[in-house]
Design an enzyme around this catalytic site. Structure first.
Site, PDB file in Angstrom:
ATOM      1  N   HIS A 387      -6.681   4.115   9.154  1.00 29.96           N
ATOM      2  CA  HIS A 387      -7.951   4.359   8.197  1.00 29.96           C
ATOM      3  C   HIS A 387      -7.769   5.548   7.351  1.00 29.96           C
ATOM      4  O   HIS A 387      -8.696   5.928   6.652  1.00 29.96           O
ATOM      5  CB  HIS A 387      -9.238   4.076   8.797  1.00 29.96           C
ATOM      6  CG  HIS A 387      -9.689   2.808   9.254  1.00 29.96           C
ATOM      7  ND1 HIS A 387     -10.243   1.835   8.177  1.00 29.96           N
ATOM      8  CD2 HIS A 387      -9.674   2.127  10.289  1.00 29.96           C
ATOM      9  CE1 HIS A 387     -10.614   0.737   8.957  1.00 29.96           C
ATOM     10  NE2 HIS A 387     -10.153   0.924  10.272  1.00 29.96           N
ATOM     11  N   LYS A 580     -22.136   8.571   0.037  1.00 25.41           N
ATOM     12  CA  LYS A 580     -20.895   8.199   1.152  1.00 25.41           C
ATOM     13  C   LYS A 580     -20.645   9.771   1.968  1.00 25.41           C
ATOM     14  O   LYS A 580     -21.682  10.829   1.499  1.00 25.41           O
ATOM     15  CB  LYS A 580     -19.572   7.967   0.341  1.00 25.41           C
ATOM     16  CG  LYS A 580     -19.125   9.159  -0.812  1.00 25.41           C
ATOM     17  CD  LYS A 580     -17.908   8.627  -1.239  1.00 25.41           C
ATOM     18  CE  LYS A 580     -18.055   7.286  -2.200  1.00 25.41           C
ATOM     19  NZ  LYS A 580     -17.182   6.080  -2.040  1.00 25.41           N
ATOM     20  N   ARG A 581     -20.173   9.622   3.059  1.00 27.23           N
ATOM     21  CA  ARG A 581     -20.045  10.938   3.742  1.00 27.23           C
ATOM     22  C   ARG A 581     -19.553  12.079   2.761  1.00 27.23           C
ATOM     23  O   ARG A 581     -18.501  12.024   1.856  1.00 27.23           O
ATOM     24  CB  ARG A 581     -18.855  10.633   4.691  1.00 27.23           C
ATOM     25  CG  ARG A 581     -18.518  11.740   5.645  1.00 27.23           C
ATOM     26  CD  ARG A 581     -17.929  11.428   6.967  1.00 27.23           C
ATOM     27  NE  ARG A 581     -16.444  10.654   6.690  1.00 27.23           N
ATOM     28  CZ  ARG A 581     -15.419  11.065   6.314  1.00 27.23           C
ATOM     29  NH1 ARG A 581     -15.128  12.373   6.682  1.00 27.23           N
ATOM     30  NH2 ARG A 581     -14.401  10.539   6.075  1.00 27.23           N
ATOM     31  N   LYS A 586     -13.708  13.480  -1.151  1.00 30.12           N
ATOM     32  CA  LYS A 586     -14.516  12.686  -1.688  1.00 30.12           C
ATOM     33  C   LYS A 586     -15.042  13.115  -3.108  1.00 30.12           C
ATOM     34  O   LYS A 586     -15.657  12.480  -3.896  1.00 30.12           O
ATOM     35  CB  LYS A 586     -15.672  12.040  -1.104  1.00 30.12           C
ATOM     36  CG  LYS A 586     -15.129  11.121   0.346  1.00 30.12           C
ATOM     37  CD  LYS A 586     -16.047  10.557   1.172  1.00 30.12           C
ATOM     38  CE  LYS A 586     -15.718   9.999   2.478  1.00 30.12           C
ATOM     39  NZ  LYS A 586     -14.957   8.568   2.105  1.00 30.12           N
ATOM     40  N   THR A 691     -15.261   1.196   0.832  1.00 33.24           N
ATOM     41  CA  THR A 691     -16.114  -0.371   1.039  1.00 33.24           C
ATOM     42  C   THR A 691     -17.184  -0.105   0.229  1.00 33.24           C
ATOM     43  O   THR A 691     -17.696  -1.217  -0.430  1.00 33.24           O
ATOM     44  CB  THR A 691     -16.356  -0.690   2.541  1.00 33.24           C
ATOM     45  OG1 THR A 691     -16.978   0.323   3.117  1.00 33.24           O
ATOM     46  CG2 THR A 691     -15.138  -1.185   3.131  1.00 33.24           C
ATOM     47  N   LYS A 695     -19.209  -2.858  -2.426  1.00 31.00           N
ATOM     48  CA  LYS A 695     -20.582  -3.270  -2.467  1.00 31.00           C
ATOM     49  C   LYS A 695     -21.152  -3.183  -3.769  1.00 31.00           C
ATOM     50  O   LYS A 695     -22.010  -4.099  -4.353  1.00 31.00           O
ATOM     51  CB  LYS A 695     -21.246  -2.519  -1.263  1.00 31.00           C
ATOM     52  CG  LYS A 695     -20.833  -2.860   0.169  1.00 31.00           C
ATOM     53  CD  LYS A 695     -21.543  -1.626   1.102  1.00 31.00           C
ATOM     54  CE  LYS A 695     -20.676  -1.831   2.284  1.00 31.00           C
ATOM     55  NZ  LYS A 695     -20.750  -0.349   3.085  1.00 31.00           N
TER      56      LYS A 695
END
Length: 849
Positions: A387, A580-581, A586, A691, A695
């Protein structure tokens, strides 16, 4: 969110509730299919349940009684499913993951059981509406981010596809943490999801397995090895039923709790006043499942993390073995070569790597198999999903710690490493020089470690990435030499999300419109049917209905945000979301720097110029790991910028900045349907898949993003013209970093302007130098802008201008939104799981008749 009621309405409801409770008898009815039967069963649990006084029926009691009523149906279906699997004896998959981010279960369960209307009507008979009762449920704290949410989507799809499959995890008492946003930024508190109890789990007192730590390995007379001594705890099973959508199949997420038997309590020490010693083993057992990802900055933290991982693997493998044996003939020896034809074990990332040496240990030490036979069984049974390409997430465990905690496993891992070296020398002598970099054991004298990802690749029969770009990076970069050895092992399985939770249930208004225009609801289990919306993408009536559904979702989320943060936002603004985290790769920092630049430019405008500005609400949410200082500084910067911008009378509703506190699945179910623009802006090549991007796209939210992870495939599916693309490509990143190190980076003036504006102190007195320093210099730990925020900043700002222009043309925007949903069919977890089942697990549908 349920609307508030005034005192008169509450009194009326109380009266109606009292009358309803008198007219609905308490009747045990485990499988009701009408509103009266449901209401009677809820009443039964309210009256005879052991948890609350029978004289109260407040919303909390009503929720637990309702959930237990649903659980009755799930237990019946679970029993039928288990019996059917036992009778037919199919090959089964066991999915082992450290995380499952379940979210609330009530709406999902009754939706999958096709009982939403029945439960809604039943609760009305009892004086409540379903929405009020749903709000009482707490999210299960069994996961944190995308890894855990993906695992939960996968279980939903396994059940919906009627596959013989089960999940294994840990029953965390506190999960990661509950996040509060204060003037200090993020603060962490223990989660309280088990403060009372979970109505969904079923404790299995007859399913208990011993798990050993420490001790020593003793050679036996027959030449075998035996692990003895040390500490032994018990793994107690709790089952959480997972119902499929419109199928009788209900599978299980089995989570383990660590316990010790009463005999281990030292009564003599207790009576002598040494209370700590008396309960020492109990305390150690309680630590194992207390917290998800305990801090590992100390040796004690590292040891606890490794304990957690082994506890999960050992309990799960023992359980899998027990199930395999119970379906074999009772007389005669077991044919262990049959094991891989009945069992598939999927390791979700490197956390369950110890499943490999544990399976080898059980087969050799307890079942008497030789090395070669045990290795053949293990290799054919176990598969590995990677991952991440981030070095810190590719786990490496100290050989000293591993040898101390798990001495037998260290022996087995050492032998795997030895045999792997021999294999390379024999089959690929040209790769002799690469053996040291490929070995499972890194014997660096300063820090000898076990490379867990290498152990996974060497031991598994299949290795997969989770998006096409990510899988290509595994084959061409991260695991390139392993790919040269075993090209047949490597596969891609692009992630997906369940259409039930992430569209059908979380956005009923939009789902109703989709069903109406497609003239079928079969898209819920065949997401490819969404392409039919393309036919109507220019239809003005669909545009009107689509926009109205999105507006209703925006109003609902605006009410939630005002309640949780006190910030009032205009639902007619563009809703721009990044949830998100919190992590540097990110690039929430890129987002907030863009907001800072936007705010500064708006402050410089005349009142007339501001009339042309597209009103925007920028929302960020996510948890920064408790010891990740830079991530916490980013959270603090977002909240500080918001405090200034949101109270600026010159700007008003033209710009709002909101940090969404304690982001979880339930928040996502509100935020995603409401969002119009979503930011997926990680440094190219660093996000395995993502993911949440799926969504958002599924819910008609447009994406601004880099060509990273699944963004690449989303853009291909929905059309390049419906995706706002910016930033460096993955194959450019290494070159750009080298140029930076060589001093060749020339920062954009706008980038420098945004940083300088923060340094003026306009957003408060907090010291942001450590954060801004990370963006400066050419190299060095914590400097040199490793994640290329400065490189991508100018194209990000230019792309945001494109977003603004597109939003001004609402007909165009709504059409793009429709086409986003229409192109999202590929990103169903049903498709992903069907591919795992066919290509890796070799399992078939096993539908309960």
């Amino acid at each position: 969110m349920a609307p508030a009621v005034n005192g008169g309405e509450m009194k009326h409801n109380e009266g109606a509730k009292g009358k309803a409770l008198k007219t609905v008898p308490p009747i045990a009815h485990p499988t009701p299919d009408d509103a009266f039967g449901v209401a009677a069963n809820i009443q039964y649990h309210a009256q005879y349940g052991p948890h609350f006084s029978p004289f109260k029926f407040e919303p909390e009691q009503a929720f637990y009684a309702t959930a237990e009523s649903v659980r009755d149906s799930l237990i019946q279906r679970w029993n039928d499913t288990y019996a059917h699997f036992h009778k037919t004896d199919p090959k089964q998959t066991y999915y082992i993951s450290m995380e499952y981010l379940q979210g609330r279960a009530l709406t999902n369960a009754i939706g999958n059981l096709n009982l939403t209307d029945a439960y809604g009507s039943a609760l009305m008979k009892l004086g409540y509406d379903l929405e009020t009762i749903v709000e009482q449920e707490r999210d299960a704290a069994l996961g944190n981010g995308g890894l855990g949410r993906l695992a939960s989507c996968f279980l939903d799809s396994m059940a919906t596809l009627s596959l013989p499959a089960w999940g294994y995890g840990l029953r965390y008492k506190y999960g990661l943490f509950s996040q509060r946003i204060t003037k200090k930024g993020q603060e962490e508190y223990a989660e309280d999801w088990l403060e009372k109890f979970s109505p969904w789990e079923i404790v299995r007192h007859d399913v208990v397995h011993p798990v050993r730590f420490f001790g020593e390995v003793q050679p036996q007379k027959d030449g075998s090895r035996r692990w003895v001594g040390g500490e032994v705890v018990q793994a107690l099973a709790y089952d959480i039923p997972i119902p499929g959508y419109q199928t009788k199949n209900t599978i299980s997420l089995r989570v383990w709790e660590a316990k010790v038997p009463p005999q281990q309590f030292d009564l003599y020490a207790f009576n002598a006043g040494d209370y700590v010693k008396a309960g020492d083993l109990h305390a150690k057992a309680n630590q194992i499942c207390a917290v998800l990802y305990p801090g590992d900055a100390t040796e004690e933290g590292k040891l606890l993390r490794l304990k957690q991982q082994y506890f999960l693997c050992s309990a799960s493998l023992q359980d899998i073995m027990a199930r395999f044996k119970e379906r074999r003939p009772t007389k005669g020896p077991i044919n262990w070569s049959e094991f891989p034809s009945k069992v598939a074990v999927q390791m979700n990332d490197t956390h369950p790597t110890l499943a490999v040496p544990e399976l080898m240990r059980i087969l050799m030490d307890e079942e008497g198999l030789g090395w070669d036979e045990a290795w053949a069984v293990t290799n054919k049974t176990v598969a590995y999903t990677n991952h991440t390409v981030l070095p810190e997430a590719l786990e490496k465990w100290s050989q000293t710690v591993m040898g101390k905690l798990l001495p037998r496993h260290m022996e087995i891992i050492t032998e795997i490493d030895k045999q792997f070296q021999a294999f390379v020398r024999k089959t690929r002598p040209d790769m002799e020089s690469k053996i040291e970099s490929l070995r499972v054991l890194d014997n660096n004298p300063q820090k000898p470690v076990v490379r867990m990802a290498h152990l996974c690749v060497v031991s598994s029969h299949a290795v997969n990435g989770v998006a096409q770009l990510h899988s290509d990076i595994l084959k061409e970069d991260l695991f390139a030499d392993f790919f040269s050895l075993w090209p047949e092992k490597f596969q891609n399985k692009t992630n997906g999300v369940t259409p039930r939770r992430w569209l059908r249930f979380c956005s009923p208004e939009l789902s109703t419109i989709i069903t109406k225009w497609l003239r079928t609801d079969k898209w819920v289990t065949n997401l490819d049917l969404l392409t039919g919306l393309r036919e109507f993408a220019d239809d003005k009536q669909l545009h009107k209905e689509w926009a109205e559904a999105k507006l209703q979702n925006k109003i609902r989320f605006a009410q939630y945000l005002e309640e949780k943060t006190g910030v009032k936002i205009n639902p007619n603004s563009m809703f721009d979301t990044q949830i998100k985290r919190i992590h540097e790769y990110k690039r929430q920092l890129l987002n907030i720097l863009g907001v800072v630049y936007r705010y500064k430019k708006m402050k410089e405008m005349s009142a007339e110029e501001r009339k042309k500005v597209v009103p925007r609400v920028v929302m960020l949410g996510g948890k920064a790991f408790a010891t990740y200082d830079q991530a916490k500084r980013i959270v603090k910067l977002v909240t500080d910028v918001g405090a200034v911008v949101n109270n600026d009378p010159e700007i008003g509703d033209l710009l709002k900045v909101v940090f969404i506190p304690n982001y979880n699945v339930t928040v996502a179910e509100l935020a995603i349907p409401a969002s119009e623009l979503s930011q997926h802006i990680s440094t190219a090549g660093m996000e395995a898949s993502g993911t949440s991007n799926m969504k958002f796209a599924l819910n008609g939210c447009l994406i601004i993003g880099t060509l990273d992870g699944a963004n690449v495939e989303i853009r291909e599916e929905i059309g390049e013209e419906n995706f706002f693309l910016f930033g460096a490509r993955a194959d450019d990143v290494p070159r750009l970093r080298k140029e930076r190190e060589a001093g060749q980076f020339k920062p954009d003036a706008r980038f420098e302007e945004a940083k300088a504006y923060i340094r003026t102190g306009v957003f408060g007195e907090y010291d942001y130098e450590p954060l801004l320093d990370s963006l400066e210099g050419n190299s060095g730990y914590g400097r040199g802008d490793y994640f290329l925020v400065g490189v991508d900043f100018p194209s990000y700002i230019d792309c945001q201008k494109e977003v603004d222009e597109a939003y001004k043309d609402q007909d165009k925007w709504v059409k793009m939104s429709i086409l986003s949903t229409a192109g999202s069919g590929k990103f169903s977890s049903d498709r992903t799981i069907a591919q795992y089942a066919k290509d890796i697990w070799n399992i078939q549908e096993c539908r309960v008749p």
